[in-house]
Design an enzyme around this catalytic site. Structure first.
Site, short mmCIF file in Angstrom:
data_model
loop_
_atom_site.label_atom_id
_atom_site.label_comp_id
_atom_site.label_asym_id
_atom_site.label_seq_id
_atom_site.Cartn_x
_atom_site.Cartn_y
_atom_site.Cartn_z
N LYS A 1 1.27 -9.26 -13.02
CA LYS A 1 0.44 -8.02 -12.64
C LYS A 1 1.26 -7.12 -11.63
CE LYS A 1 -2.04 -5.97 -10.00
NZ LYS A 1 -1.76 -4.81 -9.64
N GLU B 1 0.21 -1.16 -9.11
CA GLU B 1 -0.52 -0.06 -9.70
C GLU B 1 0.55 1.13 -9.54
OE1 GLU B 1 -1.91 -1.89 -7.72
OE2 GLU B 1 -3.16 -0.87 -6.06
N GLY C 1 3.11 -9.04 -1.21
CA GLY C 1 2.37 -7.82 -0.61
C GLY C 1 1.88 -7.83 0.69
N GLU D 1 -2.79 -8.56 4.63
CA GLU D 1 -4.41 -8.29 4.27
C GLU D 1 -4.57 -9.04 2.77
OE1 GLU D 1 -5.43 -4.39 3.65
OE2 GLU D 1 -7.40 -4.85 3.73
N GLY E 1 -2.71 -10.88 0.97
CA GLY E 1 -2.39 -12.33 1.11
C GLY E 1 -3.81 -13.33 1.56
N GLU F 1 4.21 -14.05 0.10
CA GLU F 1 5.43 -13.46 0.72
C GLU F 1 4.88 -12.17 1.19
OE1 GLU F 1 8.48 -14.56 0.65
OE2 GLU F 1 8.24 -16.10 -0.36
N CYS G 1 9.82 -5.58 3.53
CA CYS G 1 8.97 -6.58 4.26
C CYS G 1 9.85 -7.36 5.49
CB CYS G 1 8.64 -7.63 3.40
SG CYS G 1 9.92 -8.34 2.35
N GLU H 1 2.86 -3.83 11.04
CA GLU H 1 3.87 -3.50 10.02
C GLU H 1 3.49 -2.12 9.59
OE1 GLU H 1 3.71 -5.20 6.06
OE2 GLU H 1 6.00 -5.29 6.62
P1 NAI Z 1 -1.08 -4.65 -1.51
O1 NAI Z 1 -0.91 -5.97 -0.87
O2 NAI Z 1 -2.50 -4.04 -1.60
O3 NAI Z 1 -0.41 -4.87 -3.08
C1 NAI Z 1 0.38 -5.61 -3.42
C2 NAI Z 1 -0.12 -6.08 -4.91
O4 NAI Z 1 -1.33 -6.89 -4.65
C3 NAI Z 1 -0.39 -5.07 -5.77
O5 NAI Z 1 -0.04 -5.49 -7.08
C4 NAI Z 1 -1.95 -4.96 -5.85
O6 NAI Z 1 -2.49 -4.32 -6.93
C5 NAI Z 1 -2.29 -6.53 -5.66
N1 NAI Z 1 -3.78 -6.49 -5.14
C6 NAI Z 1 -4.37 -5.79 -4.17
N2 NAI Z 1 -5.40 -6.23 -3.88
C7 NAI Z 1 -5.76 -7.59 -4.76
C8 NAI Z 1 -6.76 -8.60 -4.78
N3 NAI Z 1 -7.73 -8.32 -4.37
N4 NAI Z 1 -6.49 -9.47 -5.69
C9 NAI Z 1 -5.46 -9.64 -6.24
N5 NAI Z 1 -4.34 -8.67 -6.10
C10 NAI Z 1 -4.50 -7.61 -5.42
O7 NAI Z 1 -0.13 -3.42 -0.78
P2 NAI Z 1 -0.34 -1.98 -0.91
O8 NAI Z 1 -1.87 -1.68 -0.39
O9 NAI Z 1 0.38 -1.50 -1.64
O10 NAI Z 1 0.54 -1.74 0.57
C11 NAI Z 1 -0.28 -1.82 1.84
C12 NAI Z 1 1.00 -2.16 2.87
O11 NAI Z 1 1.12 -3.65 2.66
C13 NAI Z 1 2.05 -1.56 3.16
O12 NAI Z 1 1.91 -0.55 4.08
C14 NAI Z 1 3.02 -2.63 3.69
O13 NAI Z 1 2.71 -2.87 5.24
C15 NAI Z 1 2.24 -3.99 2.81
N6 NAI Z 1 3.19 -4.23 1.69
C16 NAI Z 1 4.18 -5.39 1.97
C17 NAI Z 1 5.00 -5.69 0.97
C18 NAI Z 1 5.97 -6.85 1.04
O14 NAI Z 1 7.04 -6.90 0.72
N7 NAI Z 1 5.79 -7.85 1.97
C19 NAI Z 1 4.87 -4.95 -0.23
C20 NAI Z 1 3.93 -4.04 -0.38
C21 NAI Z 1 2.97 -3.71 0.67
#
Ligand code: NAI
Ligand code: MG
Length: 483
Positions: A176, A179, A229, A232, A234, A251, A285, A385
C-alpha cells in the site's frame, strides 16, 4: 491528459470496487498528472484473500526453489537498470526530488533486488546439539502474508526495501504505497511479472491510510506489517496490530543530531551538514536537523553554512540545474511553513533561501531552505520532526555537553559526528542512542547494513542481513533417534 492508474490484485489490473479515484499532482507545478484508485476495505480484502491463498497453497514457498526466487529478483534488478532513467523521472514527477537524487534511488533499488536475490539461497538453519538420542533441526520459514505500508519520500526504495527481502524469504506481499506517490509502486508488478514472479504473490493497492492501510493492519489473515512513516501512525499500527498479535516493524521519524567538533575537517563538515538536512528537501527520516557546532568555530561554521545554503537552486526536479525540489504536497508545505513560523518566535532566523522565479512553478509546493541559529535544544523546532529543509543550529562546549544534548530527544534514528580525532569519534558514536552513526559523513544507508531506530524512531531493522530476519519465523524440528 491525466493517466488513470489501476490496482494490481491477483495478477490483474483493476479499478477500486466502488470505482472511486483520487488525483495525483506534480509537486513542482501543482498540476494534476494522474489519478489512482481510492481503494477501500473490499479491495484490500480481495488482495489479502489472494495473497493468503497463494501462501497457504504453497505456490511461492515452498514450491518455488530458493534458486528460482533468487533468479526472479536478480532479473528484476536488470529490468530496473534497463528502465533506470524512466523510473527516475517518474519518481521526480511524483514526489518532487531532483532528478540526480531520484537516479541515485533507482540505482539503489536495482541493487536491493540484486542483494536480496543473493540472500534467497543463503538463509541457513542451525543444528544445535541435543544429545546422542535426538537431532534438532532449526529451520527458517517465511512469516507468511506481509503488508508493506510505505511513505512518499523515497517511494520506490521504501517499497523495495521491504518487498525484496520479503519475496526472498518466501512471503506473499500486499503493498500500500503512500497516497501522494503511487507511480513507481505500480511499476513494481510489471517489473516482477516480466522477471517471472508467479501470479498471486504480489498485490498493490492504492489509497489513503484509514481506508486502504488500516484494513491491512487489522486483518487476521495478514501475518506481518512492515511500515515506514510518521510516529503517530506507527503508534496506531502497533495498537491495531495488537488484536491479532501481528508482527510489526516500524521505521519512524527522527530528529537526528549532526555534531561538528572544532577539530573537524572544516569544508567537509560544512558540506556534509548541509547535505544532511537539505538533501531530498529535508524530507528524510534521518535528516541531520539538529546541527550542534562547537563554540570555537560556531560563527565561522554558521557563516559557511549560510553561504552554502544561499547557493541552493530551487526548481522543478526534472531541471538538471535544480539542487532542491518542491515538497511532496500542499499539506506538507503548509506543515513545514508552520514550523518556520514557530521557529521565528523561538530562535534567530539566519538564512531564508529564495523561491523559484519561474512563473510556471508558482503553483508548486516550494519551501526555501532555512537556517535557524542559536536554537535551544528544548525549542519545538529542535524537538519535533519538521520533515522539510529547516536546519536548527545549536552551539555547544565539549563532548559531555553535546552528548547530553544529542540524546535528549525521544527519537533515535541516526546521528553524524565530524572530527579528526578517532578516539573522540568512536567515543561519541558509542554514547549516542541512535540506530546509525556516521563518522565524517551524513546519510549513507547502504543496502548491506542494517537500518532502523532506537527509542521512538522505530522497532526492528531493515536492510542488510537483519532486513530479511524480520520476514522469517524460526521453527524447531526435534527428531527422536531412539525410536
Ligand atoms: P503517514 O505516516 O500518515 O503516512 C505513511 C503511510 O501510512 C502512508 O502510506 C499512509 O497512507 C499510511 N497510513 C496513514 N494512516 C494509516 C493508518 N491509520 N493505518 C494504516 N496506514 C496508514 O505520513 P504523512 O501523513 O504522509 O506525513 C506526516 C509526517 O510523517 C511527515 O511530516 C513526517 O514528519 C513523517 N513521515 C516520516 C517518514 C519517514 O520516512 N519516517 C515518511 C513520511 C512521513
Ligand atoms: Mg498522515
Amino acid at each position: 491528459m491525466a493517466e488513470a492508474l489501476q490496482n494490481y490484485i491477483d495478477g490483474e489490473w483493476v479499478e477500486a470496487a466502488d470505482g472511486g479515484r483520487f488525483d495525483i499532482t506534480n509537486p513542482a507545478t501543482g498540476e494534476v498528472i494522474a489519478s489512482a484508485p481510492d481503494s477501500g476495505p473490499r479491495d484490500v480484502e480481495r488482495a489479502i484473500e489472494a495473497a493468503r491463498r497463494t501462501f497457504d497453497e504453497g505456490r511461492w514457498w515452498p514450491r518455488t526453489s530458493e534458486r528460482e526466487r533468487g533468479r526472479i529478483l536478480l532479473r528484476a534488478a536488470e529490468i530496473v537498470r534497463r528502465e533506470h532513467e524512466r523510473l527516475a523521472r517518474m519518481e521526480t514527477m511524483d514526489c518532487g526530488k531532483p532528478l540526480a537524487e531520484a537516479r541515485g534511488d533507482i540505482a539503489e533499488v536495482a541493487f536491493m533486488f540484486e542483494y536480496y536475490g543473493g540472500w534467497a539461497t543463503k538463509v541457513h538453519g542451525e543444528i544445535p546439539p541435543v544429545g546422542p538420542g535426538a537431532l534438532s533441526l532449526v529451520v527458517k520459514e517465511p512469516v507468511g502474508v506481509v503488508a508493506a505500508i510505505t511513505p512518499w519520500n523515497y517511494p520506490m526504495m521504501m517499497a523495495i526495501q521491504k518487498l525484496a527481502p520479503a519475496l526472498a524469504a518466501g512471503c506473499t506481499v500486499i503493498l500500500k504505497p503512500a497516497e501522494q506517490t503511487p507511480f513507481t509502486a505500480l511499476e513494481i508488478p510489471r517489473i516482477l511479472e516480466e522477471a517471472g514472479l508467479p501470479r498471486g504473490v504480489l498485490h498493490v493497492v492504492t489509497g489513503f491510510g484509514e481506508s486502504a492501510g488500516a484494513p491491512l493492519v487489522s486483518s487476521p489473515k495478514v501475518d506481518k506489517v512492515g511500515f515506514t512513516g510518521s510516529r503517530e501512525v506507527g503508534r496506531i499500527i502497533m495498537r491495531a496490530g495488537a488484536d491479532t498479535l501481528k508482527r510489526v516493524t516500524l521505521e519512524l521519524g527522527g530528529k537526528s543530531p549532526n555534531i561538528v567538533f572544532a577539530d573537524a575537517e572544516f569544508e567537509a563538515a560544512i558540506e556534509g551538514s548541509c547535505v544532511g538536512i537539505f538533501g531530498n528537501q529535508g524530507e528524510v527520516c534521518s535528516a541531520g536537523s539538529r546541527v550542534f557546532v562547537e563554540r570555537a568555530i560556531y560563527d565561522r561554521a554558521l557563516e559557511a553554512m549560510a553561504e552554502r545554503t544561499r547557493a541552493i537552486r530551487l526548481g522543478d526536479g526534472l531541471d538538471e540545474e535544480t539542487t532542491m525540489g518542491p515538497l511532496v504536497s500542499r499539506e506538507q508545505q503548509e506543515r513545514v511553513e508552520r514550523y518556520i513560523e514557530i521557529g521565528g518566535g523561538e530562535a534567530r532566523l539566519a538564512v531564508m533561501g529564495a523561491r523559484p522565479e519561474d512563473p510556471r512553478l508558482s503553483g508548486g509546493y516550494f519551501v526555501p531552505p532555512v537556517i535557524f541559529a542559536d536554537v535551544d535544544n528544548r525549542a519545538r523546532i529542535a524537538r519535533e520532526e519538521i520533515f522539510g529543509p529547516v536546519m536548527s543550529v545549536i552551539p555547544f562546549s565539549g563532548l559531555d555537553e553535546v552528548l547530553a544534548l544529542s540524546n535528549d530527544n525521544d527519537y533515535g534514528l541516526a546521528a553524524a559526528v565530524w572530527t579528526r580525532d578517532i578516539t573522540k569519534a568512536i567515543t561519541t558514536a558509542r554514547a549516542l542512542r541512535a540506530g546509525t552513526v556516521w563518522i565524517n559523513d551524513s546519510q549513507p544507508a547502504p543496502t548491506e547494513a542494517p537500518w532502523g531506530g532506537f527509542k521512538q524512531s522505530g522497532i526492528g531493522r531493515e536492510l542488510g542481513a537483519h532486513g530479511i530476519e524480520d520476514f522469517l519465523e524460526t521453527k524447531h524440528i526435534y527428531v527422536n533417534l531412539s525410536r
